[in-house]
Design an enzyme around this catalytic site. Structure first.
Site, mmCIF file in Angstrom:
data_model
loop_
_atom_site.group_PDB
_atom_site.id
_atom_site.type_symbol
_atom_site.label_atom_id
_atom_site.label_comp_id
_atom_site.label_asym_id
_atom_site.label_seq_id
_atom_site.Cartn_x
_atom_site.Cartn_y
_atom_site.Cartn_z
ATOM 1 C CG ASP A 67 30.712 -5.641 -6.469
ATOM 2 O OD1 ASP A 67 30.465 -6.075 -7.377
ATOM 3 O OD2 ASP A 67 30.281 -6.142 -5.372
ATOM 4 C CG ASP A 502 27.800 -13.865 -4.832
ATOM 5 O OD1 ASP A 502 27.995 -14.443 -3.223
ATOM 6 O OD2 ASP A 502 28.186 -12.881 -4.911
#
Length: 791
Positions: A67, A502
């Site tokens: 992504d 993350d």
């Protein structure tokens, strides 16, 4: 070039194609006299892979799209992935978000990537279709008049790109935001909207929202071997179209709205599709939300699996009737076995507890088996036991436990979440890859079919029992993909500490292994790091935290081997409020500037157990420490520079002027040089560049070499008593790159080349204090890059 059809190419060698000239082949000026080699500090994965695509004609040709981190190609000999888009530079960083990939089934050397990270103004550039004639070794780019969303909601749907197997010069692209269906008739070089296509989609998650407010648009294209072209649209009332005349005209598929547009009253959209050509079936999975972050549906089930027989127009709901968790929140992944007609697999999306559910059918969806199941006792007490068809081997990626232990049916290492990518190898029924926190895979998939049911009933005991099955093994198949968004770097000599979006961060003493993940404090994302200049065993960091226990700041006294948590500051909630942190040169004082925009910086002299307000600094100030003098700390905010001479208790604005008042700013103190500071940052169209100070920030001199500069750091000097080497991610002479100076900034040389640019590299950079020439570069999606002088 002569067009070829799939039928003419099966079993034949691919037609050779001339390489497309790209920036990666261009020469640049300002090349460093020291040639560099570039590698990743290995994490293995770290980001999300929304699509895994096998070529139907050439075995072992597999692409993985990410992504924010570009496109990769599988290397069978080494069982690793090769990055293909490192040539994309900072001015086109949005092209590192890949919303779709198509590999040509006729000429397998051809590959296409739909590039663009955001459909909103976060990405300043329009999207493109990248095309390659040599398996992605070199690329051309067809720029589009609209943006694409490689990191937007719905990025796991698709594939939005598809090559027509009947005429492989024809490539289709499904676009978001009402831009419709597009087509190229010259192998992706030029594109035009298919004006005859009637429906650009209308599904919006949250109207008006900057991130969730775009129309999902046209989401996938599939080809029937009988000549039909099927297109899925994000429109619950009109979700599927077909053309039977090579795309000249299009008609809604009868019954599609009833089959695909609702699930127990929830409006749903077709997320993925796959043809079983032998049986003449088109399978489609739906969900009430495009993903990847679906919550539970408003009511009832959130998706279904539908089977269409194009020859008869018959729709059949083949949704599994049993799910161990309960209500299916919606489906993500879908794949068919090309060598075993009637065999297909699908995966739920966001069954957060205890795990996702992978389903397998060998009878075209009439019946299903699950990858795992609950085993209840006679009282149906909680928690139940769990039994599994396969085990997961995380060897080399032990961080996939996230510092947790198995908790009943909730394993520390999960089958996955946000499982949009599930792909069976069309050349080998035993090989599958899927995304689930990493890329998992096995080469023993058909062992599933010999196992039988997982759970039976014991009449004598009056309860369920786990039936004996011999589990097969799945392992990590992500090696070579490095997709972390690195936020900060601390190079301590023999130890490298990173803060990562993350993933919290890692402490590495071997750059070829992931090392230990920082899990205490419980950072969801690491944001900033610092270390004591006179005692680099002392490290501090900040991160976004979950829950109400851990503070945002973490402290290590042993070079990252163990970490202490700190007290949560009153008024600073968990989540994205990490801000920046500095530790004095002797390690005695920590100054933390919270990131909530309203709390002024605070100070601690007891390793973060108590905090006291700092005098003289505004909320949100960027804080740093002198590397030599423990009494000196520094800060910057809104164009003003501040200095402290009392160990951070109070700060005073200096007389510095003409520094950037807009845009992100970074500054760093020079190791071994009291009061030496370098500052970078600004905003295009305003003050932007690099400055240096040798008097603790009282006065600054602009470095004229750079029109723009974003990060600066220091490493071992070239000579024993020389000034530390300076590294920067900056723009000089119109050329963005990684630049190095070995003479205190008098001259600069670009040390990377056009083939190694890695998109955006402006977050953080530093040299190594013990290895001359080594530089560490934070990228936004290609992980932590490091370069060494080639010998």
């Amino acid at each position: 070039m002569r067009r070829r059809t799939l039928a003419a190419s099966l079993g034949a060698a691919a037609v050779a194609a001339a390489a497309v000239p790209t920036a990666a082949q261009a020469k640049t000026s300002g090349t460093c006299e020291d040639a560099y080699t570039w590698r990743n500090a290995i994490v293995n994965g770290g980001g999300w892979v929304p699509g895994i695509v096998f070529n139907e004609t050439e075995a072992d040709l597999i692409y993985a799209r990410t992504d924010i981190g570009g496109l990769y190609r599988w290397q069978e000999a080494t069982q690793t992935w090769k990055p293909l888009l490192d040539w994309i530079g900072g001015d086109r960083w949005g092209w590192t978000g890949i919303v779709s990939v198509a590999t040509d089934p006729v000429e397998p050397n051809r590959v296409y990537a739909a590039a663009g990270t955001y459909t909103n103004d976060w990405d300043p550039t329009d999207g493109a279709v990248l095309y390659s004639d040599d398996y992605g070794e070199t690329w051309g780019a067809a720029e589009l008049p609209f943006k694409q969303g490689g990191n937007m909601p719905g990025r796991g749907m698709g594939e939005r790109l598809a090559v027509d197997p009947a005429d492989n010069a024809v490539v289709y692209l499904g676009a978001p935001n009402g831009n419709g269906l597009w087509r190229s008739v010259d192998h992706g070089r030029n594109w035009a909207e298919v004006t005859a296509f009637p429906n650009p989609g209308n599904f919006v998650i949250t109207p008006g929202d900057a991130y969730n407010g775009d129309n999902q648009g046209v989401v996938w294209i599939e080809f029937d071997q009988t000549g039909g072209i099927y297109v899925g649209v994000a429109d619950p009332d009109d979700p599927l179209y077909v053309s039977t005349d090579r795309g000249r005209t299009w008609q809604p598929v009868p019954g599609a709205a009833a089959a695909l547009g609702s699930a127990d009253g929830n409006r749903t959209i077709p997320k993925r599709a796959a043809f079983d050509h032998e049986n003449g079936h088109l399978f489609i999975v739906t969900s009430w939300n495009p993903g990847p972050y679906n919550g539970p549906p408003p009511s009832g089930r959130g998706g279904s699996i539908q089977r269409l027989s194009p020859a008869t127009g018959e729709w059949t709901d083949v949704t599994p009737t049993y799910d161990p968790v309960g209500t299916i929140p919606g489906f993500g992944g879908l794949t068919v076995d090309r060598r075993r007609p009637g065999t297909l697999m699908a995966a739920t999306e966001n069954h957060w507890y205890p795990d996702e559910v992978i389903f397998r059918s060998t009878d075209s969806g009439a019946t299903w088996q699950t990858a795992w199941d609950y085993v209840w006792d006679e009282d149906y007490s909680w928690p139940p036991q769990r039994t599994d068809r396969f085990t997961l081997d995380p060897t080399g990626n032990e961080w996939l436990t996230w510092g947790k232990a198995d908790d009943g049916p909730a394993y520390a290492i999960k089958h996955g979440w946000m499982m949009d990518a599930v792909s069976i190898d069309p050349h080998d029924s035993d090989r599958i890859m899927w995304i689930g926190g990493t890329i998992w895979g096995t080469e023993d998939l058909t062992a599933w079919d010999a196992q039988g049911p997982l759970v039976g009933w014991d009449d004598a005991a009056g309860r369920q029992v786990a039936l004996p099955v011999e589990p097969f093994e799945a392992g990590v198949r992500v090696h070579g993909i490095e997709e972390t968004a690195v936020q900060d770097i601390a190079a301590l000599g023999g130890t490298l500490v990173s803060a990562m979006g993350d993933l919290a961060g890692f402490v590495q003493t071997d750059l070829d292994r992931p090392g230990a993940m920082i899990r205490h404090p419980n950072w969801t994302s690491g944001r900033a790091l610092d270390f004591a200049g006179l005692d680099p065993d002392v490290i501090v960091g900040t991160g976004d935290v979950e829950g109400d226990v851990d503070g945002h700041v973490g402290v290590s006294l042993d070079r990252g081997a163990t970490w202490l948590t700190t007290t949560r500051l009153e008024g600073v909630a968990g989540g994205g409020n990490a801000g920046t942190v500095a530790v004095s040169a002797d390690g005695a004082v920590i100054v933390w500037s919270p990131g909530n925009g309203s709390t002024a910086p605070v100070l601690s002299t007891d390793l973060g157990q108590t905090w006291t307000p700092v005098e003289g600094l505004p909320a949100g100030a960027l804080v740093r420490s002198d590397r030599v003098d423990p009494a000196r700390l520094y800060a910057f905010a809104a164009g003003a520079f501040y200095a402290s001479a009392d160990g951070g208790s109070s700060f005073t604005a200096t007389s510095a002027a003409n520094l950037p008042a807009e845009g992100p700013v970074e500054f760093r103190a020079v190791p071994g040089k009291r009061g030496h500071l370098w500052l970078t940052g600004g905003k295009t169209g305003a003050v932007y560049g690099m400055w240096r100070s040798t008097d603790g920030g009282r006065t600054w001199r602009r470095v004229p070499d750079f029109q723009e500069a974003d990060a600066v750091g220091f490493g071992k000097a070239r000579s024993r008593y020389g000034y530390p080497a300076i590294y920067t991610s900056a723009k000089a002479g119109g050329q963005r790159g990684i630049w190095r100076s070995t003479d205190e900034g008098r001259t600069w040389q670009r040390i990377n080349d056009d083939a190694h640019q890695w998109g955006w590299t402006g977050k953080s950079i530093t040299g190594d204090p013990e290895v001359y020439g080594r530089v560490y570069i934070a990228t936004n999606g290609r992980g932590l890059i490091y370069g060494d002088i080639a010998h």
